[in-house]
Each structure stands twice: as structure tokens, then as C-alpha cells.
Design a protein around this motif. Structure first.
Motif, PDB file in Angstrom:
ATOM      1  N   LYS A 181       0.842  -1.186   0.000  1.00  0.00           N
ATOM      2  CA  LYS A 181       0.000   0.000   0.000  1.00  0.00           C
ATOM      3  C   LYS A 181       0.878   1.237   0.000  1.00  0.00           C
ATOM      4  N   VAL A 182       0.592   2.150  -0.932  1.00  0.00           N
ATOM      5  CA  VAL A 182       1.411   3.344  -1.109  1.00  0.00           C
ATOM      6  C   VAL A 182       1.079   4.379  -0.033  1.00  0.00           C
ATOM      7  N   GLY A 183       2.121   4.839   0.673  1.00  0.00           N
ATOM      8  CA  GLY A 183       1.962   5.898   1.657  1.00  0.00           C
ATOM      9  C   GLY A 183       2.573   7.183   1.134  1.00  0.00           C
ATOM     10  N   ARG A 184       2.894   8.079   2.046  1.00  0.00           N
ATOM     11  CA  ARG A 184       3.448   9.361   1.620  1.00  0.00           C
ATOM     12  C   ARG A 184       4.815   9.218   0.987  1.00  0.00           C
ATOM     13  N   SER A 185       5.625   8.293   1.529  1.00  0.00           N
ATOM     14  CA  SER A 185       6.992   8.176   1.011  1.00  0.00           C
ATOM     15  C   SER A 185       7.389   6.761   0.636  1.00  0.00           C
ATOM     16  N   ILE A 186       6.700   5.751   1.174  1.00  0.00           N
ATOM     17  CA  ILE A 186       7.061   4.365   0.885  1.00  0.00           C
ATOM     18  C   ILE A 186       5.818   3.551   0.564  1.00  0.00           C
ATOM     19  N   CYS A 187       6.051   2.355   0.024  1.00  0.00           N
ATOM     20  CA  CYS A 187       4.968   1.409  -0.230  1.00  0.00           C
ATOM     21  C   CYS A 187       5.098   0.306   0.820  1.00  0.00           C
ATOM     22  N   THR A 188       4.205   0.304   1.793  1.00  0.00           N
ATOM     23  CA  THR A 188       4.283  -0.637   2.912  1.00  0.00           C
ATOM     24  C   THR A 188       3.744  -1.993   2.498  1.00  0.00           C
ATOM     25  N   LEU A 189       4.549  -3.045   2.711  1.00  0.00           N
ATOM     26  CA  LEU A 189       4.152  -4.390   2.319  1.00  0.00           C
ATOM     27  C   LEU A 189       2.912  -4.835   3.076  1.00  0.00           C
ATOM     28  N   VAL A 190       1.945  -5.369   2.335  1.00  0.00           N
ATOM     29  CA  VAL A 190       0.758  -5.983   2.911  1.00  0.00           C
ATOM     30  C   VAL A 190       0.948  -7.492   2.967  1.00  0.00           C
ATOM     31  N   ALA A 191       1.408  -8.081   1.849  1.00  0.00           N
ATOM     32  CA  ALA A 191       1.634  -9.523   1.787  1.00  0.00           C
ATOM     33  C   ALA A 191       2.610  -9.837   0.665  1.00  0.00           C
ATOM     34  N   THR A 192       3.322 -10.947   0.826  1.00  0.00           N
ATOM     35  CA  THR A 192       4.242 -11.431  -0.208  1.00  0.00           C
ATOM     36  C   THR A 192       4.019 -12.924  -0.415  1.00  0.00           C
ATOM     37  N   SER A 193       4.511 -13.429  -1.533  1.00  0.00           N
ATOM     38  CA  SER A 193       4.294 -14.837  -1.872  1.00  0.00           C
ATOM     39  C   SER A 193       5.117 -15.788  -1.013  1.00  0.00           C
ATOM     40  N   ASP A 194       6.081 -15.275  -0.238  1.00  0.00           N
ATOM     41  CA  ASP A 194       6.863 -16.159   0.632  1.00  0.00           C
ATOM     42  C   ASP A 194       6.275 -16.271   2.028  1.00  0.00           C
ATOM     43  N   GLY A 195       5.033 -15.799   2.219  1.00  0.00           N
ATOM     44  CA  GLY A 195       4.334 -16.028   3.480  1.00  0.00           C
ATOM     45  C   GLY A 195       4.203 -14.830   4.391  1.00  0.00           C
ATOM     46  N   PHE A 196       4.824 -13.703   4.059  1.00  0.00           N
ATOM     47  CA  PHE A 196       4.697 -12.534   4.919  1.00  0.00           C
ATOM     48  C   PHE A 196       3.312 -11.905   4.769  1.00  0.00           C
ATOM     49  N   VAL A 197       2.701 -11.563   5.908  1.00  0.00           N
ATOM     50  CA  VAL A 197       1.440 -10.826   5.926  1.00  0.00           C
ATOM     51  C   VAL A 197       1.531  -9.786   7.034  1.00  0.00           C
ATOM     52  N   GLY A 198       1.233  -8.539   6.712  1.00  0.00           N
ATOM     53  CA  GLY A 198       1.273  -7.471   7.699  1.00  0.00           C
ATOM     54  C   GLY A 198       0.307  -7.725   8.845  1.00  0.00           C
ATOM     55  N   ARG A 199       0.634  -7.175  10.022  1.00  0.00           N
ATOM     56  CA  ARG A 199      -0.164  -7.425  11.226  1.00  0.00           C
ATOM     57  C   ARG A 199      -1.625  -7.044  11.044  1.00  0.00           C
ATOM     58  N   ARG A 200      -1.888  -5.910  10.404  1.00  0.00           N
ATOM     59  CA  ARG A 200      -3.259  -5.447  10.238  1.00  0.00           C
ATOM     60  C   ARG A 200      -4.055  -6.288   9.242  1.00  0.00           C
ATOM     61  N   TYR A 201      -3.381  -7.154   8.503  1.00  0.00           N
ATOM     62  CA  TYR A 201      -4.042  -7.918   7.453  1.00  0.00           C
ATOM     63  C   TYR A 201      -4.073  -9.418   7.756  1.00  0.00           C
ATOM     64  N   GLN A 202      -3.707  -9.802   8.986  1.00  0.00           N
ATOM     65  CA  GLN A 202      -3.719 -11.213   9.343  1.00  0.00           C
ATOM     66  C   GLN A 202      -5.108 -11.802   9.165  1.00  0.00           C
ATOM     67  N   GLY A 203      -5.170 -12.935   8.497  1.00  0.00           N
ATOM     68  CA  GLY A 203      -6.432 -13.649   8.324  1.00  0.00           C
ATOM     69  C   GLY A 203      -7.319 -13.150   7.223  1.00  0.00           C
ATOM     70  N   ARG A 204      -6.898 -12.090   6.482  1.00  0.00           N
ATOM     71  CA  ARG A 204      -7.832 -11.533   5.493  1.00  0.00           C
ATOM     72  C   ARG A 204      -7.211 -11.193   4.145  1.00  0.00           C
ATOM     73  N   VAL A 205      -6.005 -11.671   3.855  1.00  0.00           N
ATOM     74  CA  VAL A 205      -5.420 -11.450   2.529  1.00  0.00           C
ATOM     75  C   VAL A 205      -4.661 -12.692   2.084  1.00  0.00           C
ATOM     76  N   VAL A 206      -4.765 -13.003   0.795  1.00  0.00           N
ATOM     77  CA  VAL A 206      -4.099 -14.176   0.205  1.00  0.00           C
ATOM     78  C   VAL A 206      -3.594 -13.798  -1.184  1.00  0.00           C
ATOM     79  N   LEU A 207      -2.367 -14.225  -1.505  1.00  0.00           N
ATOM     80  CA  LEU A 207      -1.837 -14.116  -2.866  1.00  0.00           C
ATOM     81  C   LEU A 207      -1.921 -15.492  -3.507  1.00  0.00           C
ATOM     82  N   THR A 208      -2.622 -15.585  -4.614  1.00  0.00           N
ATOM     83  CA  THR A 208      -2.833 -16.865  -5.280  1.00  0.00           C
ATOM     84  C   THR A 208      -2.184 -16.850  -6.655  1.00  0.00           C
ATOM     85  N   PRO A 209      -1.145 -17.674  -6.883  1.00  0.00           N
ATOM     86  CA  PRO A 209      -0.511 -17.712  -8.207  1.00  0.00           C
ATOM     87  C   PRO A 209      -1.447 -18.291  -9.245  1.00  0.00           C
TER      88      PRO A 209
END
Length: 465
Positions: A151-179
Motif C-alpha cells: 500500500k502506497v503511503g506518503r513516502s514508501i509502499c508498505t508491504l501488505v503480503a508477499t508470496s513467501d508467506g509474509f502478511v502485515g499485522r493489520r491484514y492477518q487472516g484476510r489477505v491471500v496471494l494466489t498464483p
């Protein structure tokens, strides 16, 4: 606020002599729809000089090279610049307002010979507590390259999720990347949408050479016509059972309706309506009933284990789109009594209770999903800051997800309340307050008697005089 939000790309690249198209997305409120739309360039003195607006033609050197089109009902206006020159590089604003200091988004335009033109920004709209599917374009096909969603902020793009299993704290349980297939494309699934999820996102791949094939996406989250309920936490005891009901549009056409287990940014399908059950859950998990006429099916999970604790998704797929809703299952080892407001109940892990319908209202029919049955809801859901650290509690009756499209209802075999509403009863059943209050009460009585006696003596002395 969401009603005044304006989103658009922060960076644009154009080929020398070529053209670019920039889109600005705004909430289609009456003020925004009828307001002046403008495109201006910031000069060295800090002033943003109008290039074109919805109420004035292109100025000076931009005459004949710039056009602005507004689509009010869709909340979009588009600026196209042709015959790009090196001097066109710089910082611009797209905005709404009577002056160039109104609501705006700043962006940097770079014009270079042979520059790769940026992809058009996607617009995705979702309802509060509903779900969305975002298609990210084909990119690098190497499977070892990381797919990301930020998600794009004022100066950086904060990661929400990645394909290697990372999910941001605020998005736990509600986001999935599907190849997807071998093209390198993938889908982003998000549910339990919140107002603060509105904004500009970027998805793509990161290989050895850095970011490849990025796609910008504007997500706008609008409130539904009625207030849907939020996802609920439910609880069961080891050895007990729980069931929950997944809802979908009875008029919809779906290739698959399923239940999956969310973990680490992916969701493994446990069962579907065609009869598939994951081997590790055979004998414990089943579709106990189905009601196609009302658009629902009920899933029963028996012989609960500690490792069953976690997030689960109800889902239904229609073409590339998937509609999902999440719930979290909490498992407790021991037995404890709990009660809802006004009544106490006793746990019975071995028995399976039935759902009870309430009268808390209905969820409106979504664009692709239909009417959802009314269910009893108890308690509130903790916010993101406490997600994952909620005390284990229990839920009785039916718990409904607040999704505009798909709503799981939950029935627990153990008597329960929502998180934060569990009460531990005394094992003897005797009141605990009496032993502590009685001595203080006796002392208060003695003091009162003494004061009354002194007052009486004083009164008698004064009368004798």
C-alpha cells in the motif's frame, strides 16, 4: 474521510514524442461530481499553474496536446498528454476544487527517449466488510521471484503480503496471494474490508534486477446500505465440535464453493461442495447440510484438536473472481462455565447445538452475492491492534460475518460468549461478596449507634440547662 478521498498514481513515465494517460479516482459524492477538476504543473517558485481544467481549455504550450475527460458517475477523470517533450518532465497535481490548492494528488512525470510507459491504474471497488479480487498482470515467470502487494503511503509502499508467506499485522487472516498459471500472473484476495483499506496499492514481482512488471491499483471501500456485522471469533473445546454456515447468492453461478484454512498468506482448501475433503481432515470435516434455495451450506468440524485453532475462509468462485469471508477458531483445553448477558449456561463439548436465528437485521444484496439470512450476534470484534491476542472465549448460537458477499454463521458445541464476555462461576455456587462485606457492615452499624447515643446525651444536657 472516505467521502473526500482522491487517489492516483504517484509516478508516470512517458516516451519522448509519445503520450501518457493519467487517471484520478475520487469518491462520487455530489460535491466531487460537480466540482472543478484540474491538472496543474508546479513551477520553481512553488506555484501550481493550471495546464487544463474541466472549466478552461489547455494553456500556452499545452494547447492541442492535453485533454481532460470526466466520468462523474464512475468517480474518475482522465488527463491525456501527447507529443511529450523533455520540458514536460516535472511535478504535477490532479485535483478537485475551485483553486489549485484544493483536494489533490501529486505525481512526478519523467519523459525519456525509450522509456517504458506505465500500465493504466486499475480501479477496484468493494463494500465495507465485503471482499475483493485483484488480478495482477503477467510478469516474471520465475517461480523463485517474490510476488508482492503493498500500500502506497506518503513516502514508501508498505508491504501488505508477499508470496513467501509474509502478511502485515493489520491484514492477518484476510489477505491471500494466489498464483495463476505459468504466466507469472497472480490474484490478490482481500476480505473484511475496512474504510482505511481505501487507497493506492502496487502489486508485482521482485527479481534479481528489482521490481518487475508493477501494477497500480486503487481500492475504494464504500459503506453498504445496511451495516454488515464484522467477522467473529468462535471457540470450541478439545474433543468437541463446531459448525458454521457459509452463505452465497442463491441465484449466482459458481464453479466452486469451498472452505479453506488460512495460514501464512495462503489458504488451503479443506473441502468443497463437490465432495472433496482434504485427506488430513477425512472423518472429522464434512458438509452436514446444504440449502441451495436460500444459498447456504453448513460445515461440521468434529473431534477438535489444539492445532485446529486459526483462521478459516468460506469462499465461492465465479470465473476469475472469488468472494470470501473469514472467521477465527479458538481452541481451549479445559471446561469452564460461561453465560451470555442475563443467563448462565453450562458447557457440553460432546453435544452439538443448533443455530438460532435472531432479529438483528439483514445484509443487503451485493453486486454478485445475494441476501443473507439474519443471525444472532453476540459481542464485538477486537480491532486490528489486538488481533491474534484475543483471550480464548466461547460463542453460543449463530455468529455471522459482516461481508457484503459471503457470510459464515457459526454454531459452537460449547456454551460460550464473544471475546471479553466470559465469566468464571464459583464452584460452590455461594456468593463471594458476603464474607467481605459483612464485617464492614457491622462496623458501620456500631459507629452509627455511637453517634446517635452521643447526640442524645448532648441534647439532654442542653435541655437540663
Amino acid at each position: 474521510p472516505v467521502g473526500c478521498s482522491l487517489f492516483g498514481s504517484r509516478f508516470l513515465a512517458g516516451d519522448l514524442g509519445g503520450s501518457i494517460t493519467h487517471q484520478c479516482f475520487y469518491s462520487p459524492t455530489p460535491a466531487n461530481r460537480h466540482g472543478r477538476k484540474y491538472w496543474c504543473k508546479i513551477a520553481t517558485n512553488g506555484v501550481c499553474y493550471t495546464v487544463i481544467s474541466s472549466r478552461s481549455p489547455p494553456s500556452g504550450e499545452y494547447s492541442g496536446r492535453v485533454a481532460l475527460g470526466d466520468v462523474p458517475h464512475n468517480g474518475t477523470f482522465r488527463v491525456t498528454m501527447t507529443g511529450l517533450r523533455s520540458s514536460d518532465s516535472g511535478t504535477y497535481r490532479c485535483g478537485i476544487g475551485s483553486t489549485n490548492q484544493g483536494l489533490y494528488v501529486s505525481l512526478n512525470l519523467t519523459v525519456l527517449a525509450g522509456a517504458t510507459v506505465s500500465r493504466p491504474t486499475q480501479l477496484i471497488r468493494g463494500e465495507l466488510h465485503g471482499s475483493v479480487t485483484v488480478l495482477c498482470p503477467s510478469g516474471d515467470t520465475q517461480s523463485d521471484h517474490k510476488r508482492f502487494w503493498c500500500k502506497v503511503g506518503r513516502s514508501i509502499c508498505t508491504l501488505v503480503a508477499t508470496s513467501d508467506g509474509f502478511v502485515g499485522r493489520r491484514y492477518q487472516g484476510r489477505v491471500v496471494l494466489t498464483p495463476q498459471d505459468g504466466s507469472g500472473a497472480f490474484k490478490v484476495l482481500m476480505n473484511d474490508l475496512k474504510k482505511e483499506d481505501s487507497g493506492l496499492y502496487v502489486c508485482g514481482t521482485r527479481g534479481p534486477s528489482g521490481q518487475d512488471g508493477p501494477q497500480e491499483v486503487v481500492l475504494q471501500v464504500a459503506a453498504a446500505s445496511a451495516r454488515p456485522r464484522r467477522p467473529k471469533f468462535l471457540s470450541g473445546a478439545v474433543g468437541g465440535s463446531v459448525s458454521f454456515q457459509c452463505h452465497h447468492d442463491p441465484q449466482g453461478s459458481y464453479e466452486k464453493k469451498f472452505l479453506c484454512r488460512w495460514k501464512g498468506g495462503s489458504c488451503q482448501v479443506l473441502l468443497d461442495h463437490q465432495g472433496f475433503v482434504l485427506e488430513s481432515h477425512r472423518g472429522r470435516l464434512q458438509v452436514s447440510s446444504s440449502d441451495p434455495e436460500h444459498g447456504s451450506f453448513t460445515v461440521l468440524l468434529r473431534q477438535l484438536r489444539e492445532e485446529d485453532e486459526g483462521w478459516y475462509w468460506c469462499g465461492a468462485s465465479s470465473g476469475p473472481s472469488e468472494l470470501t469471508a473469514s472467521l477465527k477458531l479458538l481452541i481451549h483445553k479445559g471446561t469452564c462455565s460461561s453465560r451470555d448477558p442475563g443467563a448462565a449456561t453450562a458447557p457440553n463439548p460432546a453435544a452439538h447445538s443448533t443455530a438460532r436465528d435472531g432479529s438483528v437485521g439483514t445484509v443487503p444484496k451485493a453486486t454478485t452475492m445475494g441476501t443473507v439470512s439474519k443471525d444472532t450476534t453476540m459481542g464485538t470484534v477486537p480491532n486490528d491492534k489486538t488481533m491474534g491476542t484475543v483471550p480464548k472465549a466461547t460463542t453460543t448460537g449463530t455468529v455471522t460475518h459482516g461481508s457484503s458477499s459471503l457470510l459464515p454463521s457459526v454454531t459452537s458445541a460449547t456454551s460460550a460468549t464473544s471475546p471479553g464476555e466470559t465469566f468464571q462461576d464459583s464452584s460452590s455456587g455461594e456468593p463471594r461478596l458476603l464474607p467481605a462485606v459483612l464485617p464492614a457492615l457491622l462496623v458501620l452499624i456500631c459507629i452509627t449507634i455511637a453517634l446517635l447515643t452521643l447526640a442524645r446525651v448532648k441534647f439532654q444536657k442542653q435541655a437540663g440547662k
